[in-house]
Design a protein around this motif. Structure first.
Motif, PDB file in Angstrom:
ATOM      1  N   ILE A  56      -7.978   3.814 -24.321  1.00 40.13           N
ATOM      2  CA  ILE A  56      -8.623   5.058 -24.743  1.00 40.13           C
ATOM      3  C   ILE A  56      -7.525   6.020 -25.173  1.00 40.13           C
ATOM      4  N   GLU A  57      -7.533   6.375 -26.458  1.00 42.23           N
ATOM      5  CA  GLU A  57      -6.540   7.273 -27.036  1.00 42.23           C
ATOM      6  C   GLU A  57      -7.228   8.601 -27.346  1.00 42.23           C
ATOM      7  N   ALA A  58      -6.897   9.627 -26.582  1.00 44.19           N
ATOM      8  CA  ALA A  58      -7.561  10.923 -26.724  1.00 44.19           C
ATOM      9  C   ALA A  58      -6.599  11.961 -27.290  1.00 44.19           C
ATOM     10  N   SER A  59      -7.144  12.837 -28.110  1.00 35.96           N
ATOM     11  CA  SER A  59      -6.372  13.927 -28.702  1.00 35.96           C
ATOM     12  C   SER A  59      -7.196  15.202 -28.591  1.00 35.96           C
ATOM     13  N   GLU A  60      -6.654  16.287 -29.105  1.00 36.49           N
ATOM     14  CA  GLU A  60      -7.382  17.561 -29.169  1.00 36.49           C
ATOM     15  C   GLU A  60      -7.958  17.973 -27.817  1.00 36.49           C
ATOM     16  N   LEU A  61      -7.115  17.962 -26.791  1.00 34.38           N
ATOM     17  CA  LEU A  61      -7.557  18.425 -25.480  1.00 34.38           C
ATOM     18  C   LEU A  61      -7.792  19.934 -25.539  1.00 34.38           C
ATOM     19  N   PRO A  62      -8.729  20.462 -24.726  1.00 39.41           N
ATOM     20  CA  PRO A  62      -9.175  21.847 -24.869  1.00 39.41           C
ATOM     21  C   PRO A  62      -8.259  22.922 -24.285  1.00 39.41           C
ATOM     22  N   GLY A  63      -7.274  22.529 -23.501  1.00 41.47           N
ATOM     23  CA  GLY A  63      -6.405  23.512 -22.849  1.00 41.47           C
ATOM     24  C   GLY A  63      -6.566  23.459 -21.344  1.00 41.47           C
ATOM     25  N   ARG A  64      -5.679  24.152 -20.655  1.00 39.41           N
ATOM     26  CA  ARG A  64      -5.668  24.124 -19.189  1.00 39.41           C
ATOM     27  C   ARG A  64      -6.762  25.011 -18.599  1.00 39.41           C
ATOM     28  N   ALA A  65      -7.298  25.955 -19.397  1.00 39.27           N
ATOM     29  CA  ALA A  65      -8.382  26.822 -18.920  1.00 39.27           C
ATOM     30  C   ALA A  65      -9.480  26.858 -19.975  1.00 39.27           C
ATOM     31  N   CYS A  66     -10.703  26.989 -19.521  1.00 39.75           N
ATOM     32  CA  CYS A  66     -11.826  27.156 -20.443  1.00 39.75           C
ATOM     33  C   CYS A  66     -12.616  28.372 -19.975  1.00 39.75           C
ATOM     34  N   GLY A  67     -12.839  29.268 -20.903  1.00 41.85           N
ATOM     35  CA  GLY A  67     -13.414  30.564 -20.575  1.00 41.85           C
ATOM     36  C   GLY A  67     -14.885  30.545 -20.241  1.00 41.85           C
ATOM     37  N   ARG A  68     -15.312  31.636 -19.640  1.00 37.49           N
ATOM     38  CA  ARG A  68     -16.707  31.846 -19.273  1.00 37.49           C
ATOM     39  C   ARG A  68     -17.524  32.088 -20.539  1.00 37.49           C
ATOM     40  N   GLU A  69     -18.707  31.477 -20.593  1.00 37.21           N
ATOM     41  CA  GLU A  69     -19.670  31.653 -21.679  1.00 37.21           C
ATOM     42  C   GLU A  69     -21.061  31.602 -21.072  1.00 37.21           C
ATOM     43  N   PRO A  70     -22.078  32.018 -21.810  1.00 32.09           N
ATOM     44  CA  PRO A  70     -23.440  31.894 -21.263  1.00 32.09           C
ATOM     45  C   PRO A  70     -23.719  30.440 -20.853  1.00 32.09           C
ATOM     46  N   GLY A  71     -24.126  30.261 -19.611  1.00 35.83           N
ATOM     47  CA  GLY A  71     -24.421  28.928 -19.099  1.00 35.83           C
ATOM     48  C   GLY A  71     -23.200  28.114 -18.718  1.00 35.83           C
ATOM     49  N   PHE A  72     -22.008  28.733 -18.777  1.00 31.97           N
ATOM     50  CA  PHE A  72     -20.776  28.022 -18.446  1.00 31.97           C
ATOM     51  C   PHE A  72     -19.868  28.983 -17.689  1.00 31.97           C
ATOM     52  N   PRO A  73     -19.529  28.681 -16.428  1.00 33.81           N
ATOM     53  CA  PRO A  73     -18.812  29.646 -15.589  1.00 33.81           C
ATOM     54  C   PRO A  73     -17.328  29.817 -15.916  1.00 33.81           C
ATOM     55  N   GLY A  74     -16.725  28.877 -16.634  1.00 35.95           N
ATOM     56  CA  GLY A  74     -15.291  28.933 -16.900  1.00 35.95           C
ATOM     57  C   GLY A  74     -14.498  28.311 -15.763  1.00 35.95           C
ATOM     58  N   TYR A  75     -13.362  27.720 -16.095  1.00 39.12           N
ATOM     59  CA  TYR A  75     -12.536  27.033 -15.109  1.00 39.12           C
ATOM     60  C   TYR A  75     -11.071  27.172 -15.478  1.00 39.12           C
ATOM     61  N   ALA A  76     -10.198  27.032 -14.488  1.00 36.37           N
ATOM     62  CA  ALA A  76      -8.756  27.087 -14.687  1.00 36.37           C
ATOM     63  C   ALA A  76      -8.108  25.839 -14.099  1.00 36.37           C
ATOM     64  N   TRP A 116      -5.344   6.149 -21.690  1.00 33.26           N
ATOM     65  CA  TRP A 116      -5.746   5.377 -20.518  1.00 33.26           C
ATOM     66  C   TRP A 116      -5.906   3.929 -20.930  1.00 33.26           C
ATOM     67  N   GLU A 117      -5.476   3.017 -20.064  1.00 28.82           N
ATOM     68  CA  GLU A 117      -5.646   1.586 -20.301  1.00 28.82           C
ATOM     69  C   GLU A 117      -6.373   0.978 -19.108  1.00 28.82           C
ATOM     70  N   LEU A 118      -7.504   0.329 -19.414  1.00 25.98           N
ATOM     71  CA  LEU A 118      -8.371  -0.230 -18.389  1.00 25.98           C
ATOM     72  C   LEU A 118      -8.467  -1.737 -18.567  1.00 25.98           C
ATOM     73  N   GLU A 119      -8.261  -2.470 -17.500  1.00 34.31           N
ATOM     74  CA  GLU A 119      -8.480  -3.910 -17.522  1.00 34.31           C
ATOM     75  C   GLU A 119      -9.969  -4.168 -17.311  1.00 34.31           C
ATOM     76  N   VAL A 120     -10.554  -4.967 -18.185  1.00 37.24           N
ATOM     77  CA  VAL A 120     -11.962  -5.333 -18.057  1.00 37.24           C
ATOM     78  C   VAL A 120     -12.109  -6.831 -18.288  1.00 37.24           C
ATOM     79  N   SER A 121     -13.222  -7.366 -17.817  1.00 33.98           N
ATOM     80  CA  SER A 121     -13.564  -8.746 -18.140  1.00 33.98           C
ATOM     81  C   SER A 121     -14.704  -8.705 -19.147  1.00 33.98           C
TER      82      SER A 121
END
Length: 152
Positions: free
Chosen positions: A5-25, A53-58
């Motif tokens: 799994i190759e991920a890019s464009e991570l959102p940052g270390r904090a995400c702000g408060r919005e309607p319906g979303f409390p925000g986190y650090a 991430w690399e996952l072994e699967v069968s």
């Protein structure tokens, strides 16, 4: 077989408060273990430039196609998926999940999965920030994730 799994464009270390979303650090993301919410593979800070991430699967052939199983694969045959869990990390290092992204394995094109089983590697590429600038969550299927093989 290996799922990479190759991920890019991570959102940052904090995400702000919005309607319906409390925000986190101090947010981080990792792959959740099957039936073990607290077991996370490759916990990565939300402000990292990328995550891998690399996952072994069968891979077992069935009448319906391939069934992928492993320590980080969730769900039942025909409905398997991988959880990317988002959470905060306390000063003591404790992870507290607040949302998850569900990478649906049944969304992998048959041709791609056949090639991946033959080559031994399946690749998922995705961005981890949603349209609102928050950590990606809920069902993740193409076009949000691109499934391929290393040669394709």
């Amino acid at each position: 077989m290996l799922i990479r799994i190759e991920a890019s464009e991570l959102p940052g270390r904090a995400c702000g408060r919005e309607p319906g979303f409390p925000g986190y650090a101090n947010i981080h993301v990792g792959v959740q273990g099957r039936e073990r919410r607290e077991e996370l593979l490759g916990l990565t800070p939300g402000d990292a430039p990328s995550a891998l991430w690399e996952l072994e699967v069968s891979a077992t052939g069935t009448e319906a196609g391939w069934d992928l199983r492993g320590s980080f694969v969730q769900g039942r045959p025909g409905g398997r998926f991988i959880y990317l869990s988002w959470g905060t990390v306390s000063a003591a290092g404790a992870f507290s999940m607040f949302r998850r992204a569900k990478l649906h394995l049944d969304a992998i094109p048959d041709r791609v999965l056949d090639e991946a089983v033959a080559q031994g590697v399946l690749v998922a590429r995705l961005g981890l920030t949603d349209a609102q600038g928050q950590p990606l969550c809920a069902a993740v299927r193409p076009p949000l994730v691109a499934w391929s093989t290393p040669s394709g």
